[in-house]
Enzyme design. Structure first.
Site, mmCIF file in Angstrom:
data_model
loop_
_atom_site.group_PDB
_atom_site.id
_atom_site.type_symbol
_atom_site.label_atom_id
_atom_site.label_comp_id
_atom_site.label_asym_id
_atom_site.label_seq_id
_atom_site.Cartn_x
_atom_site.Cartn_y
_atom_site.Cartn_z
ATOM 1 C CB SER A 510 -0.950 -0.043 1.189
ATOM 2 O OG SER A 510 -1.998 0.875 1.021
ATOM 3 C CG ASP A 597 -6.431 -3.136 -3.907
ATOM 4 O OD1 ASP A 597 -7.136 -2.418 -3.182
ATOM 5 O OD2 ASP A 597 -5.191 -3.175 -3.814
ATOM 6 C CG HIS A 629 -5.284 -2.860 -0.182
ATOM 7 N ND1 HIS A 629 -4.591 -2.294 -1.226
ATOM 8 C CD2 HIS A 629 -4.777 -2.282 0.947
ATOM 9 C CE1 HIS A 629 -3.718 -1.416 -0.769
ATOM 10 N NE2 HIS A 629 -3.802 -1.398 0.554
#
Length: 689
Positions: A510, A597, A629
């Site tokens: 991320s 995601d 994700h």
């Protein structure tokens, strides 16, 4: 499948390794024997499936009557919820039988007759509410719509057969509030959210007493909902938002919350809803208060926990000082209190154990004795794991950066505790960015150290838990001072002899993936390669494609990251985006993303992969068709660890366990660049057969 059977399956490679070693290899034999000797040597590594499969025991929770434990444990290779008598874990039976993805979380109903489970379908984060009726042994999906996101708003002992939930059925941006009958799953709307509150607060009788509105400047305004209409009660500015938190509203109309508005750190306070009077319950000392410990019976505040670098408990009751002294002398390391029996006779602890996975233990309060209960990963108890060490690194502008260093397993150390010989280093960057690293067991640290790498995780500016000012120093500093903190940490490791300047890789998920891309595009001479897990390459696109249900935090991003709504703002975000500096990337890059995601859409990865591929740059893209994700399936996590391990081995020379069957069962598509990772094409062919 029983616990011991599962454990034996995870240890199958250990037995195979012992067999191969006993077989021996004659020096000077044929090339096939050399390969066999290498394979034998590699199997002495900690197997990936022991590190990256789901924990064997996790999320232990005591039932409201104190007679049972509910917890997550694998069933047919997928985490499910099990229940056991509180003192007989071996007699556990499964409550759920999910066959693809594990629950995101669960909790007991107020009377202990039900378990309330939140779980999405494919990683898209549209949490469905599943209700497990323990008496009838049934599990129903009370949301029953994969496009709807459900949030539990209130559970109360005064309404034991019901709960309040929020669901965005009518408008994907905002949740209306429903009362759900737990026995039938029937829901009744109790609050139509026409004012577009991003959250509500209910009292124990399920009356909606407060609504929270998100503002364009990133702040939140809390409204008291009286019969005469809403009235503004308090405002939470953006600077205080991430370390302030409402725990709940009691029957007397008192809010208990963490509140940093009166200073830099988050204190524990109580606020009277009728008068607005605020009472300080506990003042933070060295970092934000993370959680309070209240007596289950009396409600008295016993202690609070902070984590400036290592967990610290501050005793808030004179009667508790001797007991906490005995407790801290008994535990193996930093600990959290995961639960209390209703009579408060025992506490369930989660301990961080040096060189081991974290474990659960019982603390008997009367006898003041500690009894280990179960390791989260029992298979690793038979392994030698590197120890994670807390260190403080000073940035170039004088900021103290709480960090964690793991040295390679078996590394020879000097008098200063640093390795005698520099090792290759992986800089492991956390996501968020308003999250943090801590000292709890991290399988990535254990894995990389076992393969011969030093691992460094840094709480760079913007990380949470260290006060409002520490977070605010990162506002609109993406790719600038936030990245400087990471560079300073790498230089610290070089200066300490942990590593050398040409032996550093970067990896993260991320925001950590974004940081990986920034590392290779803004400072290409510092890092030898990078592993990007779902990192945004284009901040303009990130800001414009946030999910509709992110109304509660989108203004925070726009004010803290940058706002592309003006030409100047868009230009500034593009300047900070790795896609704008793709020509500078020269080092190998491994990218992964999940098809579902909702935070970092796969087009973020595809854009930079395509740009690098068009320029003939070394890039590999592993795309997971059934993930979101954060990858939830064991097969996904194990297979990507296998790919990343061989990628890093080529880049920095660390050890790599043979692929074996670690790519089998995962829904991975190698969209490009499989040839850049040693052995990957062959392993993919074997897995497809």
């Amino acid at each position: 499948m029983g616990f011991e059977v599962l454990r034996r399956l995870r240890l199958r490679r250990t037995a195979l390794a012992a067999t191969l070693i006993c077989a021996g290899v004659v020096p000077g034999a044929l090339p096939e024997a050399w390969a066999r000797a290498e394979a034998v040597q590699q199997t002495t590594l900690v197997p990936r499936d022991e590190l990256f499969a789901s924990p064997t025991y996790s999320e232990l929770q005591i039932s409201p009557d104190g007679k049972a434990l509910a917890f997550l444990h694998p069933l047919n290779g997928v985490l499910n919820i099990w229940i056991a008598p509180i003192d007989d874990l071996a007699s556990a039976t499964p409550v759920t039988r999910f066959d693809s993805r594990p629950p995101d979380g669960f909790q007991w109903s107020a009377d202990g007759r039900f378990l309330l489970i939140l779980k999405d379908i494919g990683g898209e984060e549209h949490s469905q509410l599943w209700i497990a009726n323990l008496e009838k042994q049934t599990v129903i999906n009370a949301t029953a719509d994969p496009a709807v996101q459900t949030k539990i708003v209130k559970i109360s002992a005064r309404r034991p057969g019901e709960i309040l939930v929020g669901m965005n059925i009518r408008d994907p941006r905002y949740r209306d509030i429903y009362r759900i009958d737990l026995a039938t799953g029937q829901r009744t709307e109790v609050f139509r959210n026409d004012p577009n509150y991003i959250d509500v607060i209910a009292d124990p009788d399920f009356n909606i007493r407060m609504g929270v509105r998100g503002n364009a400047d990133g702040s939140w305004t809390y409204f008291r909902l009286d019969p005469a209409g809403p009235s503004e009660f308090m405002s939470m500015p953006l600077v205080s938002l991430r370390n302030s938190k409402v725990f709940g509203l009691d029957a007397a109309g008192r809010l208990t919350m963490l509140d940093s508005r009166d200073g830099d750190k988050a204190n524990l306070v109580s606020i009277d809803l009728a008068s607005g009077k605020k009472t300080l319950l506990a003042e933070a000392r060295r970092a934000d208060i993370m959680e309070p410990l209240f007596d289950e019976e009396s409600g008295a505040l016993l202690a609070t926990r902070e984590d400036p670098l290592v967990n610290e408990w501050t005793v808030r009751s004179d009667d508790m000082r001797a007991e906490f002294a005995a407790l801290e002398a008994a535990v193996a390391g930093p600990f959290r209190i995961a639960g209390q029996t209703p009579d408060n006779a025992r506490w369930l602890l989660l301990e961080t154990v040096p060189n081991r996975a974290d474990r659960y233990s019982w603390w008997d309060r009367k006898g003041r004795t500690l009894t280990p209960l179960v390791s989260m990963r029992p298979a690793l108890d038979e392994r030698t794991l590197a120890r994670r060490t807390p260190v403080t690194i000073t940035s170039r502008d004088g900021l103290s950066l709480p960090s964690y260093l793991t040295l390679p397993t078996g590394a020879k150390l000097g008098a200063d505790g640093m390795p005698v010989k520099p090792a290759p280093l992986v800089l492991l960057v956390h996501g968020g960015p308003w999250l943090r690293d801590d000292l709890a067991f991290d399988p990535q640290h254990a894995w990389l150290a076992d393969r011969g790498y030093a691992v460094l995780s840094v709480n760079f500016r913007g990380s949470s838990g260290f006060g409002s000012a520490f977070m605010a120093k990162a506002d609109r500093k993406w790719s600038e001072t936030m990245h400087d903190d990471l560079l300073d940490a790498v230089q610290w490791a070089i200066d300490k002899g942990v590593t050398a300047k040409d032996r550093v890789a970067v990896m993260g998920l991320s925001y950590g993936g974004y940081s990986t891309l920034v590392s290779l595009s803004f400072t290409p001479d510092v890092f030898q390669c990078g592993v990007d897990l779902a990192g945004p390459s284009n901040l303009v696109r990130l800001a414009s494609s946030m999910p509709e249900w992110w109304t509660w935090q989108k203004p925070q991003f726009l004010n803290r990251m940058g706002d592309p709504s003006t030409p100047e703002g868009a230009a500034d975000l593009l300047r900070r985006s790795p896609i704008s500096r793709v020509d500078a990337i020269s080092k190998p890059l491994l990218v992964t993303n999940g098809a579902n995601d909702p935070r970092i859409f796969p087009d973020q990865s595809q854009e930079i992969v395509d740009a690098l591929k068009a320029r003939g740059k070394p890039v590999t893209y592993a795309f997971y068709r059934d993930e979101g994700h954060v990858y939830a399936k064991d097969e996904s996590n194990i297979s990507f660890a296998a790919i990343a391990e061989h990628f890093l081995s080529k880049c920095l020379g660390g050890k790599a366990e043979p692929y074996g069957d670690d790519l089998v069962g995962s829904q991975v598509d190698l969209k490009t660049g499989a040839g850049f990772v040693p052995g990957l094409e062959k392993a993919l062919q074997a897995g497809a057969e």
